[in-house]
Design an enzyme around this catalytic site. Sequence first.
Site, mmCIF file in Angstrom:
data_model
loop_
_atom_site.group_PDB
_atom_site.id
_atom_site.type_symbol
_atom_site.label_atom_id
_atom_site.label_comp_id
_atom_site.label_asym_id
_atom_site.label_seq_id
_atom_site.Cartn_x
_atom_site.Cartn_y
_atom_site.Cartn_z
ATOM 1 N N ASP A 105 0.744 -1.184 -0.172
ATOM 2 C CA ASP A 105 -0.438 0.283 -0.052
ATOM 3 C C ASP A 105 0.725 0.423 -0.324
ATOM 4 O O ASP A 105 1.796 1.169 0.594
ATOM 5 C CB ASP A 105 -1.171 -0.233 1.826
ATOM 6 C CG ASP A 105 -2.271 -1.072 1.689
ATOM 7 O OD1 ASP A 105 -2.434 -1.586 -0.119
ATOM 8 O OD2 ASP A 105 -1.920 -1.362 1.975
ATOM 9 N N LYS A 106 0.434 2.875 -0.686
ATOM 10 C CA LYS A 106 0.639 3.989 -0.457
ATOM 11 C C LYS A 106 1.785 4.133 0.745
ATOM 12 O O LYS A 106 2.681 4.341 0.924
ATOM 13 C CB LYS A 106 0.110 4.417 -1.216
ATOM 14 C CG LYS A 106 0.257 6.623 -0.713
ATOM 15 C CD LYS A 106 -0.181 6.946 -1.167
ATOM 16 C CE LYS A 106 0.011 8.914 -0.903
ATOM 17 N NZ LYS A 106 -0.511 9.915 -0.875
#
Length: 330
Positions: free
Chosen positions: A145-146
Site C-alpha cells: 500500500d502507498k
Amino acid sequence: MTPEADEARSLVLDEGAAPERLDRVLARTFDDLSRARLQVLVRDGLVQCDGTVVRDPARKVAGGSRIDVCVPVPRAAEPQGEALPLTVVHEDEDLIVIDKPAGLVVHPAAGHEDGTLVNRLIAHCGVSLSGIGGVRRPGIVHRLDKDTSGLLVVAKNDLAHQGLSAQFADHGRSGALERAYLALVWGVPEPRTGTIRANLARSRHNREKIAVVREGEGREAITHYRVEALPGADSVTALLRCRLETGRTHQIRVHLSHRGHPLLGDPVYGGAFKTKAARLTDPARAALQDLGRQALHAVELGFLHPRSGERLRFESPIPEDFSRLLEALG
C-alpha cells in the site's frame, strides 16, 4: 460526449421515483465503479441527464430521467522514467529489491500518474525492466500500500518475472517465500500468538474498502501473528509480527481491525478507535499524529532466486517515523 469513450452506459429511472442525488443513483446502478470514480466522471462532463451535460454529482435527478455515462479509455501510455531516489537493498541482472518509503505509490493509477516506484525503476533499470504485467506495471510481482513501508522485489526480465510470480502465487506454502510485517495495533490480541482466517472481498458499501465476508464468499485470507512487545502503559498498544499465508489487498489491516485491533494511524480501518489516542501520553499522541499513516512495515522478505535457486533473505530497519512512535510509547 467525447468520441474517445471506451464504453457508453445508460439508464432510465422509474417513473414516479423520488428525486435522488445523481452520484448515488450511478453508484447503485454501476457497482463496478466506485462512487469517487463516478463523481470524477460527472465533474469531467462525461454524464448527461436527458441530453444535457451535468457536472454536479449532488444534483437531484427525478423519476423518468434518462442518464448517459461515458467511461473513457484508460490511459495506456507507457510510464516515463523519473530520476528520483530509490533505496536499493539488492540488485543483480534479474531482479532488484527496494526498501520502499511510506507515501510512495507502487505503480501508476488514476490520480497517481507519475512519481511512482515504477517511474523510478524505469529510470534506474532502463530497458532491462520486465514488461510482463502490463506497460503500467512493468516487473511488479507484488505490491505494498502507498502508506506501508518496507521491502519489495521487482523483476527485471521475463525469466525473473515468471519465477517470482510463481512463488508469490504459492504464498510460500510449498516454497521458500517469506514475508513478515511489523504492525502496531490498539490493544493486545488474545491469544498472543495465533492465526486469523477470514475471507475477504471488496466491500459492497464502499468499493474502495475491503471487508471480511462469510465462508464460501470472497477469497481465502490467512494471517499469522505474534505479539512482539507491549509498548506503552496499560496494554493500550501492542507490536505484532505478522506473516502472510495469502496476499490479499489490505489483508493485515482488515484482519486485525476485524479482530478489534486495528493499526494505529489507519484512517480507513481504524477510524472508530481514534478516541483511544486519549489514553496515550502527550509525546505519544504527537508522534502518532506525525506518523500520519498506518503503522505497518514490511520488515522481512525471503525467496529463491529465480535463476540460481539461491535462497535470498532481506530485512529492513524500522523507519524513523515508526521508530519515533515506538520510543514515544515507551
